[in-house]
Design a protein around this motif. Sequence first.
Motif, PDB file in Angstrom:
ATOM      1  N   ARG A 155       0.893  -1.152   0.000  1.00 20.54           N
ATOM      2  CA  ARG A 155       0.000   0.000   0.000  1.00 20.54           C
ATOM      3  C   ARG A 155       0.928   1.198   0.000  1.00 20.54           C
ATOM      4  O   ARG A 155       1.711   1.365   0.934  1.00 20.54           O
ATOM      5  N   HIS A 156       0.863   1.996  -1.074  1.00 23.96           N
ATOM      6  CA  HIS A 156       1.806   3.112  -1.157  1.00 23.96           C
ATOM      7  C   HIS A 156       1.113   4.404  -1.530  1.00 23.96           C
ATOM      8  O   HIS A 156       0.344   4.483  -2.467  1.00 23.96           O
ATOM      9  N   VAL A 157       1.417   5.403  -0.711  1.00 28.12           N
ATOM     10  CA  VAL A 157       0.832   6.728  -0.823  1.00 28.12           C
ATOM     11  C   VAL A 157       1.943   7.775  -0.881  1.00 28.12           C
ATOM     12  O   VAL A 157       1.899   8.692  -1.680  1.00 28.12           O
ATOM     13  N   ALA A 158       2.927   7.629  -0.013  1.00 27.77           N
ATOM     14  CA  ALA A 158       3.931   8.668   0.207  1.00 27.77           C
ATOM     15  C   ALA A 158       4.959   8.763  -0.914  1.00 27.77           C
ATOM     16  O   ALA A 158       5.509   7.768  -1.358  1.00 27.77           O
ATOM     17  N   CYS A 159       5.204  10.002  -1.317  1.00 30.12           N
ATOM     18  CA  CYS A 159       6.292  10.342  -2.224  1.00 30.12           C
ATOM     19  C   CYS A 159       7.408  10.951  -1.362  1.00 30.12           C
ATOM     20  O   CYS A 159       7.318  10.934  -0.141  1.00 30.12           O
ATOM     21  N   SER A 160       8.432  11.485  -1.994  1.00 32.18           N
ATOM     22  CA  SER A 160       9.544  12.080  -1.237  1.00 32.18           C
ATOM     23  C   SER A 160       9.068  13.142  -0.254  1.00 32.18           C
ATOM     24  O   SER A 160       9.451  13.130   0.920  1.00 32.18           O
ATOM     25  N   ALA A 161       8.242  14.066  -0.711  1.00 34.98           N
ATOM     26  CA  ALA A 161       7.786  15.150   0.172  1.00 34.98           C
ATOM     27  C   ALA A 161       6.990  14.604   1.348  1.00 34.98           C
ATOM     28  O   ALA A 161       7.168  15.051   2.491  1.00 34.98           O
ATOM     29  N   ALA A 162       6.134  13.638   1.103  1.00 37.39           N
ATOM     30  CA  ALA A 162       5.318  13.077   2.182  1.00 37.39           C
ATOM     31  C   ALA A 162       6.178  12.336   3.200  1.00 37.39           C
ATOM     32  O   ALA A 162       5.859  12.330   4.395  1.00 37.39           O
TER      33      ALA A 162
END
Length: 181
Positions: A155-162
Amino acid sequence: QEVCRALDGQTFPFLCVDSVEEVACIRAVFPQTPIVILGYVPRHQLATAVRYGAAFVVSKVDQLEGLRDLLMSRPAMIHIEIETGLHRQGADVAEQERLLEWLRAHPGRAVVEGLCTHLADAENVTSDIFVKEQVEVFREAVFRFAKEGIVPTYRHVACSAALWLHPGALFDVVRLGISLY
């Protein structure tokens, strides 16, 4: 290929690319690297993506329709993108239901390896309200799929900024972009 060389010997769940062409480039040097194609995979390239063993992101049933008649030695590995507020691509609740119906009707054609979304406001350093709303919509979708017996590995949501700004958006993996460099 340069990123793969830099990561050679490191442990990571998968490498994200934009296209089947990028998969071909990586496979020429790193045949076993797990890959997820984040960009759109046109129907005429589905067989190639499956043959290369690359997972790919889908958000509409018509993307899966091309799998129905393919001769495949293994099921396609897919990551379903959930619409949480970006309004660019992603399955809204109605499309999620259609995707679930398709998966029930075509067992063995695709395996849901992941659920994902794209944050619309991850770089905002002054407010995390919209990211929190998106994460909640995503959690609801994860629950919806789990009720149908689909519990993906990723389950993936986060990018570098997140990764740096929104710890509540961290799930199983982070899609590093600029932070990787």
